[in-house]
Design a protein around this motif. Sequence first.
Motif, short mmCIF file in Angstrom:
data_model
loop_
_atom_site.label_atom_id
_atom_site.label_comp_id
_atom_site.label_asym_id
_atom_site.label_seq_id
_atom_site.Cartn_x
_atom_site.Cartn_y
_atom_site.Cartn_z
N LYS A 162 0.80 -1.14 -0.14
CA LYS A 162 0.06 -0.11 0.03
C LYS A 162 0.99 1.20 -0.03
O LYS A 162 0.52 2.19 -0.76
CB LYS A 162 -0.83 0.06 1.27
CG LYS A 162 -2.01 -0.97 1.10
CD LYS A 162 -2.88 -1.01 2.23
CE LYS A 162 -4.16 -1.94 2.30
NZ LYS A 162 -4.90 -1.82 3.27
N GLU A 163 2.03 1.36 0.89
CA GLU A 163 2.82 2.20 0.88
C GLU A 163 3.51 2.63 -0.71
O GLU A 163 3.67 3.69 -1.05
CB GLU A 163 3.92 2.24 1.91
CG GLU A 163 5.08 3.36 2.05
CD GLU A 163 5.75 3.28 3.20
OE1 GLU A 163 6.73 3.95 3.12
OE2 GLU A 163 5.84 2.08 4.12
N PHE A 204 2.21 1.71 -3.39
CA PHE A 204 1.31 2.26 -4.19
C PHE A 204 1.27 3.87 -3.92
O PHE A 204 1.14 4.65 -5.11
CB PHE A 204 -0.07 1.93 -4.11
CG PHE A 204 -1.24 2.17 -4.63
CD1 PHE A 204 -1.23 2.16 -6.33
CD2 PHE A 204 -2.00 3.11 -4.37
CE1 PHE A 204 -2.51 2.89 -6.98
CE2 PHE A 204 -3.00 3.78 -5.02
CZ PHE A 204 -3.14 3.51 -6.09
N ASN A 205 1.12 4.35 -2.58
CA ASN A 205 0.98 5.74 -2.45
C ASN A 205 2.19 6.55 -2.87
O ASN A 205 2.08 7.70 -3.28
CB ASN A 205 0.84 5.85 -0.99
CG ASN A 205 -0.57 5.42 -0.45
OD1 ASN A 205 -1.45 5.49 -1.25
ND2 ASN A 205 -0.79 4.96 0.57
N LEU A 206 3.53 5.91 -2.75
CA LEU A 206 4.73 6.62 -3.12
C LEU A 206 4.59 6.77 -4.78
O LEU A 206 4.90 7.57 -5.28
CB LEU A 206 5.94 5.77 -2.76
CG LEU A 206 6.07 5.69 -1.37
CD1 LEU A 206 7.06 4.97 -0.91
CD2 LEU A 206 6.73 7.29 -1.07
N PHE A 235 2.02 6.93 -6.56
CA PHE A 235 1.06 8.17 -6.90
C PHE A 235 1.65 9.49 -6.72
O PHE A 235 1.36 10.47 -7.72
CB PHE A 235 -0.13 7.60 -6.02
CG PHE A 235 -1.26 8.61 -6.64
CD1 PHE A 235 -1.55 9.87 -5.90
CD2 PHE A 235 -2.10 8.17 -7.42
CE1 PHE A 235 -2.64 10.62 -6.10
CE2 PHE A 235 -3.25 9.02 -7.72
CZ PHE A 235 -3.68 10.24 -7.17
N GLN A 236 2.59 9.52 -5.59
CA GLN A 236 3.04 10.84 -5.27
C GLN A 236 3.75 11.11 -6.28
O GLN A 236 4.11 12.39 -6.84
CB GLN A 236 3.74 10.78 -3.97
CG GLN A 236 2.89 10.76 -2.83
CD GLN A 236 3.62 10.55 -1.30
OE1 GLN A 236 4.79 10.45 -1.36
NE2 GLN A 236 2.74 10.43 -0.34
#
Length: 66
Positions: free
Chosen positions: A24-25, A27-29, A31-32
């Motif tokens: 999940k982290e 994925f968020n990275l 996206f950022q």
Amino acid sequence: MTKIADFRSLTSDQLSDELLKLKKEQFNLRFQAATGQMEKTHRVSEVRKDIARLSTLLREKRSTAA
């Protein structure tokens, strides 16, 4: 970055939970990075390596249990 020794003491369920959290982290990275909001660029490679460590440990635990 987490050391492999820290992961070895965890159970398979805990390793799976940790793996999910790291994915999940990741994925968020990603996206950022795509939106240009990333501050800690080194974290991408750390997370990727931690995912690899966890995957390896899970495979080891499953092969010894079988």
